[in-house]
Design an enzyme around this catalytic site. Sequence first.
Site, PDB file in Angstrom:
ATOM      1  N   THR A  74      44.725  23.114  63.975  1.00  0.00           N
ATOM      2  CA  THR A  74      43.307  22.788  63.890  1.00  0.00           C
ATOM      3  C   THR A  74      42.679  23.712  62.864  1.00  0.00           C
ATOM      4  O   THR A  74      42.480  24.904  63.120  1.00  0.00           O
ATOM      5  CB  THR A  74      42.618  22.957  65.253  1.00  0.00           C
ATOM      6  OG1 THR A  74      43.229  22.074  66.199  1.00  0.00           O
ATOM      7  CG2 THR A  74      41.133  22.607  65.162  1.00  0.00           C
ATOM      8  N   LYS A  93      39.226  16.060  64.840  1.00  0.00           N
ATOM      9  CA  LYS A  93      39.660  17.032  65.851  1.00  0.00           C
ATOM     10  C   LYS A  93      38.565  18.043  66.157  1.00  0.00           C
ATOM     11  O   LYS A  93      38.284  18.363  67.321  1.00  0.00           O
ATOM     12  CB  LYS A  93      40.928  17.742  65.385  1.00  0.00           C
ATOM     13  CG  LYS A  93      41.374  18.900  66.283  1.00  0.00           C
ATOM     14  CD  LYS A  93      41.738  18.429  67.679  1.00  0.00           C
ATOM     15  CE  LYS A  93      41.820  19.576  68.692  1.00  0.00           C
ATOM     16  NZ  LYS A  93      42.718  20.648  68.336  1.00  0.00           N
ATOM     17  N   LYS A 121      36.508  29.980  66.978  1.00  0.00           N
ATOM     18  CA  LYS A 121      36.912  29.623  65.619  1.00  0.00           C
ATOM     19  C   LYS A 121      36.607  28.155  65.328  1.00  0.00           C
ATOM     20  O   LYS A 121      36.027  27.817  64.287  1.00  0.00           O
ATOM     21  CB  LYS A 121      38.413  29.914  65.450  1.00  0.00           C
ATOM     22  CG  LYS A 121      38.984  29.549  64.084  1.00  0.00           C
ATOM     23  CD  LYS A 121      39.668  28.176  64.053  1.00  0.00           C
ATOM     24  CE  LYS A 121      40.876  28.129  64.954  1.00  0.00           C
ATOM     25  NZ  LYS A 121      41.587  26.810  64.838  1.00  0.00           N
TER      26      LYS A 121
END
Length: 339
Positions: free
Chosen positions: A134, A210, A278
Amino acid sequence: MSKHQPISPLAVASSSRNLPGERGDAGLAGVQSGVGEIGFVGLGHMGTAMAANLAASGRRVIAYVRRSDQIGRLEALGLRPTIDIGDLLDCKIVISMLPDDDAVRETVLGRRDMGLDGLAAGLMPGAIHLSMSTISTAAASLLASEHARNGQGYVAAPVFGNPDAAKARQLFIIAAGRSADVVRCQPILDNLGQRTFVVGADPQDANLVKLLGNMMSATALEMLGEVVAVIRKSGLDPQPFVDVMTATMFGGRAHKIYGDKIARQTYAPGFVLPLVLKDVRLALAEAEKAGVPMPSVGVVRDRLITGISRGYGDLDWTALALIAEEEAGLCAIPSQNPR
Protein backbone atom coordinates in the site's frame (compact mmCIF):
# COMPACT_ATOMS: atom_id res chain seq x y z
CA MET A 1 23.54 -4.82 -11.49
CA SER A 2 25.37 -8.03 -10.82
CA LYS A 3 23.11 -10.89 -9.84
CA HIS A 4 25.14 -11.30 -6.67
CA GLN A 5 25.54 -7.65 -5.75
CA PRO A 6 23.35 -7.07 -2.67
CA ILE A 7 21.08 -4.08 -2.23
CA SER A 8 19.52 -2.90 1.00
CA PRO A 9 15.73 -2.52 0.99
CA LEU A 10 14.25 -1.08 4.14
CA ALA A 11 13.19 -3.54 6.83
CA VAL A 12 9.76 -5.04 6.31
CA ALA A 13 7.13 -5.08 8.86
CA SER A 14 2.56 -4.42 4.49
CA SER A 15 -12.87 -6.87 -11.34
CA SER A 16 -12.88 -10.53 -11.80
CA ARG A 17 -14.20 -13.30 -9.64
CA ASN A 18 -12.04 -16.38 -9.38
CA LEU A 19 -13.44 -18.97 -11.73
CA PRO A 20 -13.59 -22.69 -11.02
CA GLY A 21 -10.20 -24.26 -11.56
CA GLU A 22 -8.30 -20.97 -11.34
CA ARG A 23 -7.39 -21.01 -7.66
CA GLY A 24 -4.87 -23.08 -5.79
CA ASP A 25 -2.71 -25.79 -7.25
CA ALA A 26 -4.72 -26.22 -10.43
CA GLY A 27 -4.49 -22.54 -11.34
CA LEU A 28 -0.78 -22.35 -10.67
CA ALA A 29 -0.03 -25.60 -12.47
CA GLY A 30 -1.20 -23.97 -15.67
CA VAL A 31 1.61 -21.43 -15.52
CA GLN A 32 4.27 -23.58 -13.86
CA SER A 33 6.51 -23.56 -16.89
CA GLY A 34 5.75 -19.95 -17.79
CA VAL A 35 6.55 -18.37 -14.45
CA GLY A 36 9.19 -20.55 -12.84
CA GLU A 37 10.55 -19.36 -9.50
CA ILE A 38 8.81 -16.42 -7.85
CA GLY A 39 10.83 -13.82 -5.99
CA PHE A 40 9.40 -12.34 -2.81
CA VAL A 41 10.55 -9.23 -0.95
CA GLY A 42 8.82 -8.20 2.27
CA LEU A 43 8.47 -11.07 4.72
CA GLY A 44 6.46 -9.39 7.47
CA HIS A 45 3.30 -10.97 8.85
CA MET A 46 1.35 -10.44 5.62
CA GLY A 47 4.18 -11.28 3.25
CA THR A 48 5.18 -14.43 5.10
CA ALA A 49 1.63 -15.78 5.02
CA MET A 50 1.32 -15.03 1.30
CA ALA A 51 4.69 -16.51 0.37
CA ALA A 52 3.97 -19.63 2.44
CA ASN A 53 0.68 -20.12 0.60
CA LEU A 54 2.45 -19.98 -2.75
CA ALA A 55 5.02 -22.52 -1.55
CA ALA A 56 2.27 -24.79 -0.18
CA SER A 57 0.69 -24.76 -3.64
CA GLY A 58 3.85 -26.08 -5.24
CA ARG A 59 5.49 -22.84 -6.30
CA ARG A 60 9.22 -22.36 -5.81
CA VAL A 61 9.54 -19.10 -3.87
CA ILE A 62 12.85 -17.31 -3.30
CA ALA A 63 12.34 -15.12 -0.23
CA TYR A 64 14.72 -12.22 0.31
CA VAL A 65 15.42 -11.23 3.92
CA ARG A 66 18.03 -8.92 5.34
CA ARG A 67 18.86 -10.99 8.42
CA SER A 68 20.25 -14.50 8.37
CA ASP A 69 18.47 -15.37 11.61
CA GLN A 70 15.22 -15.47 9.64
CA ILE A 71 16.40 -18.22 7.32
CA GLY A 72 15.40 -21.21 9.46
CA ARG A 73 11.88 -19.90 10.03
CA LEU A 74 11.32 -19.39 6.31
CA GLU A 75 12.84 -22.73 5.32
CA ALA A 76 10.34 -24.42 7.65
CA LEU A 77 7.56 -22.84 5.59
CA GLY A 78 8.87 -24.35 2.37
CA LEU A 79 10.51 -21.16 1.09
CA ARG A 80 14.01 -20.74 -0.28
CA PRO A 81 15.36 -17.85 1.80
CA THR A 82 18.31 -15.72 0.76
CA ILE A 83 20.11 -12.66 2.08
CA ASP A 84 21.30 -11.82 -1.45
CA ILE A 85 18.63 -10.02 -3.44
CA GLY A 86 20.60 -10.86 -6.56
CA ASP A 87 19.18 -14.36 -6.26
CA LEU A 88 15.79 -12.94 -7.31
CA LEU A 89 16.96 -11.42 -10.56
CA ASP A 90 16.34 -14.49 -12.74
CA CYS A 91 12.71 -14.67 -11.60
CA LYS A 92 10.08 -13.74 -14.16
CA ILE A 93 7.81 -12.38 -11.42
CA VAL A 94 8.97 -10.72 -8.20
CA ILE A 95 6.39 -9.86 -5.53
CA SER A 96 6.93 -7.08 -3.02
CA MET A 97 4.92 -6.62 0.19
CA LEU A 98 6.70 -3.71 1.84
CA PRO A 99 5.49 -1.18 4.42
CA ASP A 100 5.84 2.17 2.67
CA ASP A 101 7.01 4.26 -0.28
CA ASP A 102 10.62 4.49 0.89
CA ALA A 103 11.01 0.73 1.23
CA VAL A 104 9.58 0.03 -2.23
CA ARG A 105 11.56 2.82 -3.88
CA GLU A 106 14.79 1.54 -2.38
CA THR A 107 14.00 -2.00 -3.49
CA VAL A 108 13.26 -0.92 -7.06
CA LEU A 109 15.65 2.02 -7.55
CA GLY A 110 18.47 1.02 -5.21
CA ARG A 111 20.70 3.44 -3.31
CA ARG A 112 22.84 5.59 -5.57
CA ASP A 113 24.62 7.13 -2.59
CA MET A 114 25.86 3.63 -1.69
CA GLY A 115 26.42 2.45 -5.26
CA LEU A 116 23.67 -0.17 -4.97
CA ASP A 117 21.24 -0.95 -7.77
CA GLY A 118 17.66 -2.12 -7.39
CA LEU A 119 15.26 -4.50 -9.10
CA ALA A 120 14.67 -2.20 -12.06
CA ALA A 121 18.34 -2.32 -13.01
CA GLY A 122 18.71 -6.05 -12.39
CA LEU A 123 15.55 -7.84 -13.53
CA MET A 124 15.52 -9.25 -17.03
CA PRO A 125 13.44 -7.54 -19.73
CA GLY A 126 9.91 -8.96 -19.69
CA ALA A 127 9.99 -9.71 -15.96
CA ILE A 128 7.15 -8.32 -13.83
CA HIS A 129 7.28 -6.60 -10.48
CA LEU A 130 4.00 -7.42 -8.71
CA SER A 131 3.75 -4.72 -6.04
CA MET A 132 1.22 -5.67 -3.36
CA SER A 133 2.24 -2.89 -0.99
CA THR A 134 0.00 0.00 0.00
CA ILE A 135 1.87 3.03 -1.31
CA SER A 136 1.15 6.46 -2.77
CA THR A 137 -0.03 6.95 -6.32
CA ALA A 138 3.07 9.06 -6.99
CA ALA A 139 5.36 6.21 -5.95
CA ALA A 140 3.39 3.72 -8.04
CA SER A 141 3.65 5.97 -11.09
CA LEU A 142 7.40 6.46 -10.61
CA LEU A 143 8.06 2.75 -10.21
CA ALA A 144 5.91 1.83 -13.20
CA SER A 145 7.84 4.31 -15.35
CA GLU A 146 11.21 3.01 -14.16
CA HIS A 147 10.28 -0.60 -14.87
CA ALA A 148 8.91 0.34 -18.29
CA ARG A 149 12.16 2.15 -19.08
CA ASN A 150 13.97 -1.13 -18.46
CA GLY A 151 11.54 -3.21 -20.51
CA GLN A 152 9.84 -4.74 -17.46
CA GLY A 153 6.23 -4.91 -16.36
CA TYR A 154 4.74 -3.43 -13.20
CA VAL A 155 1.42 -4.47 -11.69
CA ALA A 156 0.02 -2.82 -8.56
CA ALA A 157 -2.08 -5.23 -6.52
CA PRO A 158 -2.63 -3.97 -2.95
CA VAL A 159 -4.90 -6.07 -0.76
CA PHE A 160 -7.76 -5.70 1.67
CA GLY A 161 -7.35 -8.09 4.58
CA ASN A 162 -5.27 -8.82 7.66
CA PRO A 163 -2.65 -11.54 8.31
CA ASP A 164 -5.35 -14.04 9.27
CA ALA A 165 -7.11 -13.42 5.95
CA ALA A 166 -3.77 -13.79 4.17
CA LYS A 167 -3.19 -17.17 5.80
CA ALA A 168 -6.70 -18.30 4.80
CA ARG A 169 -6.29 -17.01 1.20
CA GLN A 170 -9.24 -14.71 1.81
CA LEU A 171 -7.68 -11.44 0.69
CA PHE A 172 -9.47 -9.08 -1.69
CA ILE A 173 -7.00 -7.84 -4.28
CA ILE A 174 -7.17 -4.55 -6.22
CA ALA A 175 -5.09 -4.87 -9.39
CA ALA A 176 -4.07 -2.45 -12.13
CA GLY A 177 -1.47 -2.58 -14.85
CA ARG A 178 -0.96 -3.48 -18.48
CA SER A 179 -3.56 -6.09 -19.38
CA ALA A 180 -1.07 -8.73 -20.50
CA ASP A 181 0.92 -8.30 -17.28
CA VAL A 182 -2.17 -8.64 -15.11
CA VAL A 183 -3.13 -11.81 -16.98
CA ARG A 184 0.32 -13.29 -16.32
CA CYS A 185 -0.02 -12.50 -12.62
CA GLN A 186 -3.63 -13.62 -12.27
CA PRO A 187 -2.96 -17.27 -11.30
CA ILE A 188 -0.73 -16.05 -8.50
CA LEU A 189 -3.36 -13.56 -7.34
CA ASP A 190 -6.01 -16.27 -7.46
CA ASN A 191 -3.88 -18.36 -5.14
CA LEU A 192 -3.41 -15.53 -2.65
CA GLY A 193 -6.94 -14.16 -2.41
CA GLN A 194 -10.60 -14.93 -2.79
CA ARG A 195 -11.29 -12.28 -5.43
CA THR A 196 -9.39 -9.90 -7.67
CA PHE A 197 -10.81 -6.58 -8.88
CA VAL A 198 -9.01 -5.22 -11.94
CA VAL A 199 -9.55 -1.45 -11.90
CA GLY A 200 -7.59 -0.31 -14.94
CA ALA A 201 -4.33 -0.17 -16.85
CA ASP A 202 -2.63 2.52 -14.75
CA PRO A 203 -1.03 0.96 -11.64
CA GLN A 204 -1.56 4.08 -9.53
CA ASP A 205 -5.33 3.62 -9.76
CA ALA A 206 -5.15 0.44 -7.69
CA ASN A 207 -3.28 2.26 -4.95
CA LEU A 208 -5.82 5.10 -4.91
CA VAL A 209 -8.69 2.61 -4.53
CA LYS A 210 -6.83 0.87 -1.71
CA LEU A 211 -6.08 4.08 0.17
CA LEU A 212 -9.66 5.34 -0.06
CA GLY A 213 -11.01 1.94 0.97
CA ASN A 214 -8.79 2.01 4.04
CA MET A 215 -10.14 5.46 4.89
CA MET A 216 -13.71 4.16 4.79
CA SER A 217 -12.73 1.41 7.21
CA ALA A 218 -10.78 3.76 9.48
CA THR A 219 -13.65 6.22 9.80
CA ALA A 220 -16.03 3.31 10.46
CA LEU A 221 -13.78 2.15 13.31
CA GLU A 222 -13.61 5.67 14.72
CA MET A 223 -17.40 5.94 14.77
CA LEU A 224 -17.76 2.44 16.26
CA GLY A 225 -15.34 3.45 19.00
CA GLU A 226 -17.24 6.64 19.76
CA VAL A 227 -20.70 5.04 19.97
CA VAL A 228 -19.41 2.10 22.01
CA ALA A 229 -17.89 4.64 24.43
CA VAL A 230 -21.35 6.16 24.86
CA ILE A 231 -22.81 2.71 25.53
CA ARG A 232 -20.12 1.86 28.08
CA LYS A 233 -20.43 5.21 29.86
CA SER A 234 -24.18 4.62 30.10
CA GLY A 235 -23.47 1.43 32.00
CA LEU A 236 -24.54 -0.94 29.23
CA ASP A 237 -22.90 -3.94 27.61
CA PRO A 238 -21.84 -2.91 24.08
CA GLN A 239 -22.11 -6.41 22.60
CA PRO A 240 -25.93 -6.44 22.20
CA PHE A 241 -25.73 -2.97 20.63
CA VAL A 242 -23.11 -4.14 18.11
CA ASP A 243 -25.17 -7.27 17.41
CA VAL A 244 -28.29 -5.19 16.68
CA MET A 245 -26.45 -2.73 14.44
CA THR A 246 -24.63 -5.40 12.42
CA ALA A 247 -27.87 -7.39 11.99
CA THR A 248 -29.78 -4.36 10.70
CA MET A 249 -28.34 -1.19 9.20
CA PHE A 250 -24.60 -1.93 9.34
CA GLY A 251 -24.08 -5.47 8.13
CA GLY A 252 -20.84 -4.94 6.23
CA ARG A 253 -17.63 -6.83 6.88
CA ALA A 254 -15.88 -3.93 8.62
CA HIS A 255 -18.68 -3.37 11.12
CA LYS A 256 -19.16 -7.08 11.80
CA ILE A 257 -15.49 -8.03 12.16
CA TYR A 258 -14.24 -4.96 13.96
CA GLY A 259 -17.44 -4.17 15.86
CA ASP A 260 -17.15 -7.48 17.67
CA LYS A 261 -13.48 -6.85 18.50
CA ILE A 262 -14.25 -3.37 19.78
CA ALA A 263 -17.09 -4.68 21.96
CA ARG A 264 -14.67 -7.24 23.43
CA GLN A 265 -11.90 -4.62 23.77
CA THR A 266 -9.56 -6.75 21.68
CA TYR A 267 -6.68 -4.85 20.10
CA ALA A 268 -4.37 -7.68 19.03
CA PRO A 269 -1.85 -6.37 16.49
CA GLY A 270 -2.94 -6.75 12.89
CA PHE A 271 -2.91 -3.37 11.16
CA VAL A 272 -0.83 -1.41 13.65
CA LEU A 273 -1.42 2.29 14.27
CA PRO A 274 1.77 3.70 12.63
CA LEU A 275 0.94 1.95 9.35
CA VAL A 276 -2.65 3.18 9.53
CA LEU A 277 -1.36 6.72 10.08
CA LYS A 278 0.89 6.33 7.05
CA ASP A 279 -2.12 5.41 4.90
CA VAL A 280 -4.22 8.23 6.37
CA ARG A 281 -1.58 10.77 5.47
CA LEU A 282 -1.29 9.37 1.95
CA ALA A 283 -5.07 9.52 1.49
CA LEU A 284 -5.25 13.10 2.78
CA ALA A 285 -2.50 14.06 0.33
CA GLU A 286 -4.51 12.50 -2.52
CA ALA A 287 -7.61 14.40 -1.39
CA GLU A 288 -5.71 17.67 -1.21
CA LYS A 289 -4.30 17.08 -4.69
CA ALA A 290 -7.85 16.51 -5.97
CA GLY A 291 -9.20 19.54 -4.09
CA VAL A 292 -11.51 17.42 -1.92
CA PRO A 293 -11.85 18.03 1.84
CA MET A 294 -11.88 14.90 4.03
CA PRO A 295 -12.68 16.26 7.51
CA SER A 296 -13.64 12.87 9.00
CA VAL A 297 -10.28 11.44 7.98
CA GLY A 298 -8.58 14.40 9.64
CA VAL A 299 -10.22 13.34 12.92
CA VAL A 300 -8.89 9.80 12.48
CA ARG A 301 -5.40 11.17 11.82
CA ASP A 302 -5.45 13.11 15.09
CA ARG A 303 -6.77 10.08 17.02
CA LEU A 304 -3.96 7.94 15.64
CA ILE A 305 -1.33 10.50 16.62
CA THR A 306 -2.87 10.58 20.10
CA GLY A 307 -2.80 6.79 20.40
CA ILE A 308 0.79 6.49 19.24
CA SER A 309 1.88 9.24 21.64
CA ARG A 310 0.24 7.26 24.48
CA GLY A 311 2.29 4.20 23.66
CA TYR A 312 -0.29 2.25 21.65
CA GLY A 313 1.76 2.07 18.45
CA ASP A 314 1.92 -1.72 18.53
CA LEU A 315 -1.86 -2.14 18.75
CA ASP A 316 -4.34 -2.83 15.97
CA TRP A 317 -6.45 -0.03 14.48
CA THR A 318 -9.35 -1.29 16.61
CA ALA A 319 -7.49 0.65 19.33
CA LEU A 320 -9.22 3.74 17.93
CA ALA A 321 -11.99 2.59 20.28
CA LEU A 322 -9.55 2.50 23.20
CA ILE A 323 -8.61 6.12 22.49
CA ALA A 324 -12.29 7.12 22.25
CA GLU A 325 -12.98 5.53 25.63
CA GLU A 326 -10.10 7.34 27.26
CA GLU A 327 -11.25 10.63 25.77
CA ALA A 328 -14.67 9.92 27.29
CA GLY A 329 -13.13 9.57 30.73
CA LEU A 330 -13.43 5.83 30.89
CA CYS A 331 -10.66 3.70 32.36
CA ALA A 332 -9.77 1.51 29.39
CA ILE A 333 -7.24 -1.27 29.72
CA PRO A 334 -5.52 -2.25 26.45
CA SER A 335 -6.02 -5.89 25.55
CA GLN A 336 -3.82 -7.39 22.86
CA ASN A 337 -5.18 -10.90 23.17
CA PRO A 338 -8.39 -12.18 21.58
CA ARG A 339 -10.91 -13.65 23.98
